[in-house]
Design a protein around this motif. Structure first.
Motif, PDB file in Angstrom:
ATOM      1  N   ASP A   1       0.830  -1.197   0.000  1.00  0.00           N
ATOM      2  CA  ASP A   1       0.000   0.000   0.000  1.00  0.00           C
ATOM      3  C   ASP A   1       0.865   1.249   0.000  1.00  0.00           C
ATOM      4  O   ASP A   1       2.045   1.207   0.338  1.00  0.00           O
ATOM      5  N   TRP A   2       0.236   2.354  -0.400  1.00  0.00           N
ATOM      6  CA  TRP A   2       0.827   3.681  -0.287  1.00  0.00           C
ATOM      7  C   TRP A   2       0.006   4.448   0.742  1.00  0.00           C
ATOM      8  O   TRP A   2      -1.172   4.723   0.521  1.00  0.00           O
TER       9      TRP A   2
ATOM     10  N   LEU B   1      -5.437  16.518  -2.628  1.00  0.00           N
ATOM     11  CA  LEU B   1      -4.569  15.598  -3.368  1.00  0.00           C
ATOM     12  C   LEU B   1      -4.557  14.216  -2.718  1.00  0.00           C
ATOM     13  O   LEU B   1      -4.646  13.191  -3.401  1.00  0.00           O
ATOM     14  N   ILE B   2      -4.444  14.187  -1.399  1.00  0.00           N
ATOM     15  CA  ILE B   2      -4.417  12.904  -0.697  1.00  0.00           C
ATOM     16  C   ILE B   2      -5.729  12.158  -0.889  1.00  0.00           C
ATOM     17  O   ILE B   2      -5.755  10.935  -1.080  1.00  0.00           O
TER      18      ILE B   2
ATOM     19  N   LEU C   1      -1.191   2.812  -9.122  1.00  0.00           N
ATOM     20  CA  LEU C   1       0.126   2.978  -8.520  1.00  0.00           C
ATOM     21  C   LEU C   1       0.903   1.676  -8.661  1.00  0.00           C
ATOM     22  O   LEU C   1       0.372   0.595  -8.393  1.00  0.00           O
ATOM     23  N   PRO C   2       2.156   1.728  -9.069  1.00  0.00           N
ATOM     24  CA  PRO C   2       2.930   0.503  -9.282  1.00  0.00           C
ATOM     25  C   PRO C   2       3.280  -0.163  -7.964  1.00  0.00           C
ATOM     26  O   PRO C   2       3.427   0.500  -6.934  1.00  0.00           O
TER      27      PRO C   2
ATOM     28  N   PRO D   1      -9.759   4.439  -4.852  1.00  0.00           N
ATOM     29  CA  PRO D   1      -9.482   3.110  -5.432  1.00  0.00           C
ATOM     30  C   PRO D   1      -8.952   3.177  -6.858  1.00  0.00           C
ATOM     31  O   PRO D   1      -8.075   2.404  -7.238  1.00  0.00           O
ATOM     32  N   SER D   2      -9.474   4.115  -7.673  1.00  0.00           N
ATOM     33  CA  SER D   2      -9.024   4.184  -9.064  1.00  0.00           C
ATOM     34  C   SER D   2      -7.556   4.567  -9.157  1.00  0.00           C
ATOM     35  O   SER D   2      -6.815   4.059 -10.003  1.00  0.00           O
TER      36      SER D   2
END
Length: 752
Positions: A13-14, A54-55, A67-68, A61-62
């Protein structure tokens, strides 16, 4: 204020965060997780409102799906990074104070040097290179060997992966300028790079940290207010070199405070242009949507600020709002201090401490006896104590049953005013006639809450009531800390067991109090003020309760009480147990006509002379300020030997004139409704001229009539409604007063 947006990224996760001091965040994550985490900076820094937007978008989810993944070296849970050593090639290691705490996110207890923090530019000077978004995402260390996006056979997939950011951020709330979105770049910082530069910086003065957290508990403050709090709380060392930001950031990471912006925003569709999405803002401090837009340096665009609470400080979308999480209240069991040893059915001995709420104390006499209350006051306090006991935190069934009232606008930020799961906070109304002694009635309630280790706020619309209550409560609750909060007061940044505040001061609190007692809920400025109602609800802690005090509750509350939806008690008699004076009507021409003629009608003059002859001081109420001085001149001509004064809300000497009236220096005081409450004179008669004015509603007439007969030495003061017509408001006021007298007589409260 501008903040840094970053992600703590691992293989799963990020986690996106904001930072006021990135050195603290680097230390927090890398000393806990080592090479198992990577910090990804989103640059440049942006305003806090834009950062939260932004956060919100990047956490959707999209965006998360695009995100890699990250492949990082794993370490066991007991992993501790090696200690930093001096390196001649990296002078920062030698100059920065180093704190080494390899805990799991708990606050440090080290007592090392309190001079902890490098200048704010140190972080950026150490990491000067910056990669574009596409270059950053194509790094092998970020994407991992199994998903090298640089060699993806599909151009569509590559575009989908690298171009999602501008597309997702075009509908942010609040909006972010397009040029800023297009300039955003990512920078990856791993453990080895951080370790090489030796930026191990974290607050390690635990005493100072704990003092800061304690001072912020239950508060909702702007950043400039936090600085004033630090200065007033003798924590000036945090003001040096921006050190306070590092401590605030550490508290945010530890979960002791919440960082947010000043305005809540959302995208909605409004009629008639329902096909267009519009941004709607509401103030998180007062709940108001009354905003004004001006150019803003931090946002780089037109930024709104709240006009409703502007006198308390400017709240913008880019304003940092710091909320201290409520401190756990004292242990109710320890507060009671008794222990009982019982044998349970399994034969084991268990030590069970008893609380006041776990013991059946008949009639709560332990709280009622010390105060010498009248029978009516005792009955009311007993009902209120039963309400507090039945709706105490953890007693949810009673709380839901007793719930009353509605949520104000912007309930997302006012949810502290709720008890249980989505229910409005329980409320109890004490409907007591003027002069009933409402202050004495709340003494048992305060004692009960204090005995259970809870914090209480008494909110009143007027500053003079705050100043009047402070010495009375200090004498009644000796040894307890009592704080008074009002505009220009000296205790603005202090906290205590009991807080007495004007309703505006509640805007600086969030989830702070276990019980909020609101006095004179029908009075200006609280009446019909959604902002002050929002502030009162926001100040209440989850599971908290309201006690509402009024002699003339608003119609809405009267209907709720009559329908059984609002628990309440009525106190129909004054403390001296004599009936309320019933107003008498005096038919006279309008006051303007009287002033033009230059003579008082005989019926009115006879009543005035009768009151003066019996030695009473006179309250003469008029509906408009411009009528005060002409009437004073007319009365002075009729009674030149009497001291006659006039005052209003625009009179700078009002307090002096009121003091003279209380001190029996003044015989007649001509005034407006500004003095309909809070002024008690032992022997007073009341004359209300132009009683048929539309400015005098039923509640105002009852309050003005309540200035008479308040003393046990003169309980049968006189009240006169003078005017050309007998209006609905006058009849309603008389009806309400007579109803209270009948109720008092039926309950046996009146003296024989």
């Amino acid at each position: 204020m501008k903040v840094q947006v970053y992600a703590a990224a691992d293989e799963n996760d990020w986690q996106w965060h904001i930072s006021l001091a990135m050195a603290v965040d680097f230390t927090y994550w890398f000393e806990r997780l080592g090479r198992s985490v990577r910090i990804v900076l989103l640059e440049p820094p942006v305003s806090i409102g834009q950062a939260l937007a932004l956060i919100d978008a990047l956490s959707s989810p999209s965006c998360k799906k695009r995100l890699p993944p990250i492949t990082l070296e794993k370490h066991p849970s007991s992993y501790s990074p090696p200690l930093l050593k001096e390196d001649p090639h990296c002078p920062e290691i030698n100059t920065l104070p180093i704190h080494r705490s390899y805990s799991t996110g708990k606050r440090s207890t080290s007592q090392a040097n309190s001079d902890l923090f490098a200048p704010s530019d140190a972080i950026h000077s150490n990491f000067s290179s910056s990669d574009s978004l596409s270059d950053f995402l194509q790094e092998q260390t970020l994407t991992g060997p199994t998903e090298d996006l640089r060699h993806s056979p599909s151009p569509e997939i590559r575009k989908h992966t690298f171009s999602f950011l501008p597309e997702e951020l075009t509908r942010l709330s609040p909006p972010v300028p397009t040029e800023l979105i297009q300039s955003l770049t990512f920078r990856s910082i791993d453990y080895d790079k951080w370790f090489t530069y030796g930026l191990s910086v974290f607050p390690d003065n635990s005493i100072l940290y704990d003092r800061l957290i304690e001072a912020l508990h239950g508060r909702s403050l702007l950043s400039e207010e936090v600085l004033r709090l630090l200065d007033a709380s003798d924590m000036t060392e945090l003001l040096e070199n921006g050190t306070w930001k590092a401590y605030i950031q550490a508290a945010y990471l530890n979960g002791d405070i919440t960082l947010t912006n000043g305005l809540q925003s959302k995208r909605i569709r409004k009629f008639p242009a329902f096909w267009c999405l519009q941004t709607e803002y509401r103030c998180k401090r007062c709940g108001s949507g009354k905003l004004h837009f001006t150019p803003c340096y931090h946002c780089g665009t037109d930024c709104p600020y709240c006009e409703e609470c502007l006198t308390m400080g400017r709240v913008r979308s880019c304003t940092l709002l710091i909320k201290g999480n409520k401190q756990n209240g004292g242990d109710e069991e320890e507060a009671f201090g008794t222990s009982d040893v019982k044998e349970n059915p399994m034969g084991r001995v268990s030590h069970k401490k008893l609380t006041r709420e776990s013991v059946n104390i008949p009639d709560m006499e332990v709280y009622l006896t010390p105060w010498g209350l009248s029978p009516a006051q005792t009955a009311a306090s007993k009902e209120a104590l039963a309400f507090l006991s039945g709706t105490s935190p953890g007693n949810s069934p009673s709380s839901e049953k007793a719930a009353g009232g509605a949520e104000p606008p912007g309930s997302d930020e006012g949810s502290g005013g709720r008890a249980g799961s989505g229910k409005s906070a329980p409320s109890f109304l004490i409907w007591a006639v003027t002069g009933a002694g409402k202050t004495e009635m709340i003494f048992p309630l305060l004692q009960y809450e204090l005995a259970h280790g809870r914090k209480i706020a008494i909110a009143t619309p007027r500053r003079d009531v705050v100043l009047e209550l402070q010495p009375r409560l200090t004498r009644a609750f000796e040894g307890r800390s009592i704080v008074t909060l009002y505009g220009g007061g000296s205790q603005t940044w202090e906290s205590g067991d009991i807080t007495i505040a004007t309703t505006h001061q509640l805007m600086r609190f969030a989830h702070a109090f276990d019980a909020v007692i609101i006095d004179e809920i029908d009075a200006f400025p609280y009446l019909n003020s959604a902002a002050l109602e929002f502030a009162a609800r926001k100040a209440l802690a989850p599971g908290g309760r309201y006690v509402l005090l009024s002699a003339t509750p608003p119609r809405a509350l009267q209907h709720e009480a009559a329908s059984g939806r609002l628990p309440h008690v009525t106190v129909p008699v004054r403390f001296h147990r004599h009936p309320l004076p019933v107003p008498k009507r005096v038919p006279v021409p309008s006051l303007r006509r009287i002033l033009r003629s230059g003579a008082l009608p005989q019926t009115l003059r006879k009543r005035l002379e009768g009151s003066l002859e019996r030695g009473a001081q006179l309250f003469v109420f008029v509906p408009e300020i411009k009528l005060v001085d002409p009437l004073v001149g007319l009365l002075q001509g009729l009674w030149p030997d009497k001291v006659i004064a006039g005052t209003s809300s625009k009179d700078r000497e009002r307090s002096v004139k009121v003091t003279d009236f209380r001190g029996k220096v003044t015989d007649i005081l001509v005034t407006t409704t500004i003095l309909e409450r809070g002024v008690t004179v032992p022997k007073t008669d009341v004359f209300i001229l132009d009683a048929d004015s539309s400015l005098f509603n039923e509640a105002a007439l009852v309050q003005m009539a309540g200035r008479a007969g308040r003393s046990k030495d003169d309980p049968r003061g006189l009240v006169f409604f003078a005017g050309p017509e007998n209006t609905v408001s006058q009849r309603g006021a008389v009806r309400q007063i007579r109803k209270m007298n009948r109720t008092a007589r039926r309950r046996g409260y009146l003296l024989k």
